[in-house]
Scaffold this active site. Structure first.
Site, PDB file in Angstrom:
ATOM      1  N   ARG A  93       0.111  -5.495  -3.430  1.00 24.00           N
ATOM      2  CA  ARG A  93       0.742  -4.574  -2.476  1.00 24.00           C
ATOM      3  C   ARG A  93       0.481  -5.016  -1.035  1.00 24.00           C
ATOM      4  O   ARG A  93       0.373  -4.205  -0.129  1.00 24.00           O
ATOM      5  CB  ARG A  93       0.274  -3.150  -2.715  1.00 24.00           C
ATOM      6  N   GLY A 126       3.638  -1.493  -5.166  1.00 29.60           N
ATOM      7  CA  GLY A 126       3.395  -2.299  -3.977  1.00 29.60           C
ATOM      8  C   GLY A 126       3.240  -1.506  -2.702  1.00 29.60           C
ATOM      9  O   GLY A 126       3.269  -2.075  -1.610  1.00 29.60           O
ATOM     10  N   ASP A 252     -12.825 -10.570  -5.674  1.00 31.59           N
ATOM     11  CA  ASP A 252     -11.555 -10.666  -4.958  1.00 31.59           C
ATOM     12  C   ASP A 252     -11.578  -9.896  -3.645  1.00 31.59           C
ATOM     13  O   ASP A 252     -10.632  -9.975  -2.865  1.00 31.59           O
ATOM     14  CB  ASP A 252     -10.390 -10.173  -5.832  1.00 31.59           C
TER      15      ASP A 252
END
Length: 480
Positions: A93, A126, A252
Site C-alpha cells: 500500500r 492498498g 521488513d
C-alpha cells in the site's frame, strides 16, 4: 514554470534490473484535500508552503497527475514478521513516486502511502486510513525533532472515501521522505529466492548511494554490514533513552540506513514500565520496550544471513559481536547526558540502573521525570517511598560534585536533551478524534510543538500535563 514542476528526479531504484519491484500507477482518492504540509520537509525540496497549497501539488502527491520525471514503483521485499519468515511482502500500500535531487544535492525518496493496490497488496486495497496516517505524519517529525534518525513526512492528504478495516474509516495518504526505503527484508527476499546476483546488485546500489566512502573497496560488503550494525545499535540506544517503543520490529520494518521506519503501533512511555507493550497484536511481548535491543540484534543476524554470499560467516559474527558493546556505549552516553553528567565514570551504569529500578517501582512518568530532574529536589514527590529516592539522589549529588558540576550549566545542558514534549498516544488520539470531525487544527498544533520539543512555550503547556484518565495505557492496533 513553478518550483514544483522544476523538481529534478533521478530514479536510480527504478533503473535496477527487473525483479526489484514493479512499475505502478497510483490511484487518487475521491475528494482528496490537503490536511497538512510540513514546512521543514518542504524546504528540503526547495518548496514553500504556498507551493503546497496549489492544486498541482495535491494532484501530484495524491496520485492524480504525476509530475514529469516521476516513475511510480512498488518495491519488493520479504521479512521475518513476529519471528516467522514471510517470503514475499513488498510495497502493498505504498509506492516510490520518485527520487528527488534537492537543491542542496541531497536525494530524497518520495514514498506515497495509501495510493492504491500494487502487485504486492496480497488482496488488500492498498489504502491507508486517516487515523494511522496522522500518527505516522506526526511521529516522523517528533522523532526528527528529538534528533533521532527517521523517515519524515512531506504532507498528509485526507478524503471522504470509505476504507474498510476493523470498522469503516475515511481514507488518507501520506507522502513520506527518506534517503532510501531499502529494508533488511529487501536483502532477505533476494537471498531466500536464491537471486544472489541481485543481493550483490542491491548491496552495491546502497553502498554507492549512501556509503560512498566504501564504493569500490575490496572489503566493502563486510564494512557495509559492520556499519549497518553500528547504525542500528545507535538508533535503538536513542529509542531506549527517549522512551520510544516501535511496536513491530519485523525485519521488513528495519531500515538499512538505521532510520526509524514504518510507524504503526508505536508508543512513547508514560509511566516507566520496562516491559511496556504498545501493540495489542503482540500477545507475547516480543516487541516490548525492554526487548528492543535484543530484537534489533536478532534482526541484524537475519540480515547477516542474507549477505552470506557476499561475506563470510566469521566476518558476519565479528560484526554482530560489536552490537552489544556499541549499543551499551551509546545508551550510557545518552543517559549521562540526560542526567547532566559531563564526565564518564565507571559507577555511572549502576547509577542509571538503580534509578530505573526506582522509576519502575513507582511507575514514574518517564518524560516528565527527566525534564524535571535538572532540579533534583523537584522530583522527590513523584516517588511514594521518598527515603529510597533520596538515598539515590544523594549518590547523584555526590557524583555531580565529584566532577565539579555547576548547577546552572548542568540545568541548561539537561534541558537541551530532555524534551518537554513527546508524541504520547493520547495526544495523537486527541488529534485523530478532532480530525475525524473535520477539524485538523490539532494536527498543526502538535506539528509545531514537536518540531522543537525542548523549548517551553506557553501555548503548548497542556502537552506537559499527565495523561488524562482515558489516555492512560492506550495500545494500538497494526490495522491501518
Amino acid at each position: 514554470m513553478s518550483t514544483l514542476e522544476q523538481l529534478r528526479f533521478d530514479n536510480t531504484y527504478a533503473r535496477l534490473p527487473p525483479g526489484f519491484g514493479a512499475r505502478v500507477e497510483p490511484r487518487a482518492l475521491s475528494n482528496t484535500r490537503l490536511v497538512s504540509a510540513n514546512p521543514s520537509a518542504l524546504r528540503l525540496l526547495g518548496l514553500t508552503p504556498e507551493e503546497a497549497r496549489r492544486p498541482e501539488f495535491l494532484e501530484a502527491m495524491g496520485g492524480g497527475r504525476p509530475l514529469p520525471g516521476m516513475e511510480p514503483f512498488a518495491m519488493v521485499y520479504a521479512g521475518h514478521q513476529f519471528g516467522v519468515y514471510v517470503p514475499r511482502l513488498g510495497d502493498g500500500r505504498a509506492m516510490l513516486l520518485g527520487e528527488v535531487r534537492a537543491p542542496s544535492g541531497e536525494k530524497w525518496d518520495l514514498h506515497l502511502k495509501g495510493g492504491g493496490p500494487t502487485p504486492f497488496s496480497r488482496g488488500g486495497d492498498g489504502r491507508a486510513v486517516l487515523r494511522s496516517s496522522i500518527r505516522e505524519y506526526l511521529c516522523g517529525e517528533a522523532m526528527h525533532g528529538l534528533g533521532i534518525p527517521t523517515t519524515r513526512a512531506l504532507c498528509l492528504l485526507g478524503s471522504d472515501a470509505p476504507v474498510y478495516r476493523e470498522e469503516v474509516e475515511t481514507g488518507a495518504m501520506i507522502v513520506r521522505m527518506a534517503p532510501s526505503h531499502v529494508r533488511f527484508g529487501t536483502f532477505e527476499f533476494f537471498h531466500y529466492t536464491e537471486q544472489h546476483v541481485h543481493v550483490a546488485r542491491l548491496a552495491d546500489h546502497v553502498i554507492d548511494a549512501h556509503f560512498p566512502h566504501l564504493s569500490g573497496a575490496p572489503e566493502r560488503h563486510v564494512r557495509f554490514y559492520a556499519e549497518v550494525v553500528e547504525r542500528t545499535a545507535r538508533l535503538v540506544a536513542q529509542w531506549q533513552a527517549v522512551g520510544f517503543a516501535h511496536g513491530v520490529m519485523n525485519t521488513d520494518n528495519m531500515s538499512i540506513l538505521g532510520l526509524t521506519l514504518d510507524y504503526g503501533p508505536f508508543g512513547f512511555l508514560d509511566e516507566f514500565e520496562p516491559g511496556f507493550i504498545c501493540n495489542h497484536s503482540d500477545h507475547r511481548g516480543r516487541y516490548a520496550f525492554d526487548q528492543q535491543p535484543r530484537i534489533a540484534l536478532w534482526n541484524l543476524a537475519c540480515l547477516g544471513e542474507a549477505l552470506l554470499t557476499l561475506i563470510s560467516e566469521d566476518d558476519a559474527r565479528a560484526a554482530l559481536a560489536t552490537f552489544e558493546p556499541s549499543f551499551s556505549a551509546h545508551f550510557l552516553t545518552r543517559m549521562r547526558a540526560k542526567l547532566g553528567l559531563a564526565e564518564s565514570k565507571e559507577e555511572d551504569r549502576a547509577l542509571v540502573c538503580d534509578l530505573f529500578a526506582l522509576m519502575a517501582e513507582a511507575r514514574v512518568d518517564y518524560t516528565r521525570f527527566f525534564r524535571a530532574l535538572s532540579r533534583v529536589d523537584a522530583v522527590a514527590e513523584m516517588f511514594p517511598d521518598r527515603a529510597r529516592f533520596q538515598a539515590w539522589a544523594e549518590r547523584y549529588r555526590a557524583r555531580l560534585t565529584a566532577e565539579g558540576s555547576v548547577d546552572l550549566e548542568r540545568q541548561a545542558r539537561m534541558e537541551r536533551v530532555n524534551p518537554r514534549y513527546v508524541l504520547r498516544n493520547w495526544m495523537a488520539q486527541d488529534a485523530i478524534t478532532q480530525a475525524q470531525r473535520g477539524d485538523f487544527s490539532q494536527v498543526e498544533r502538535l506539528l509545531a510543538a514537536l518540531e522543537d520539543p525542548f523549548t517551553e512555550r506557553s501555548e503548548h503547556a497542556e502537552l506537559m500535563r499527565e495523561p488524562p484518565s482515558w489516555g492512560r495505557h492506550l495500545v494500538v492496533s497494526c490495522s491501518s
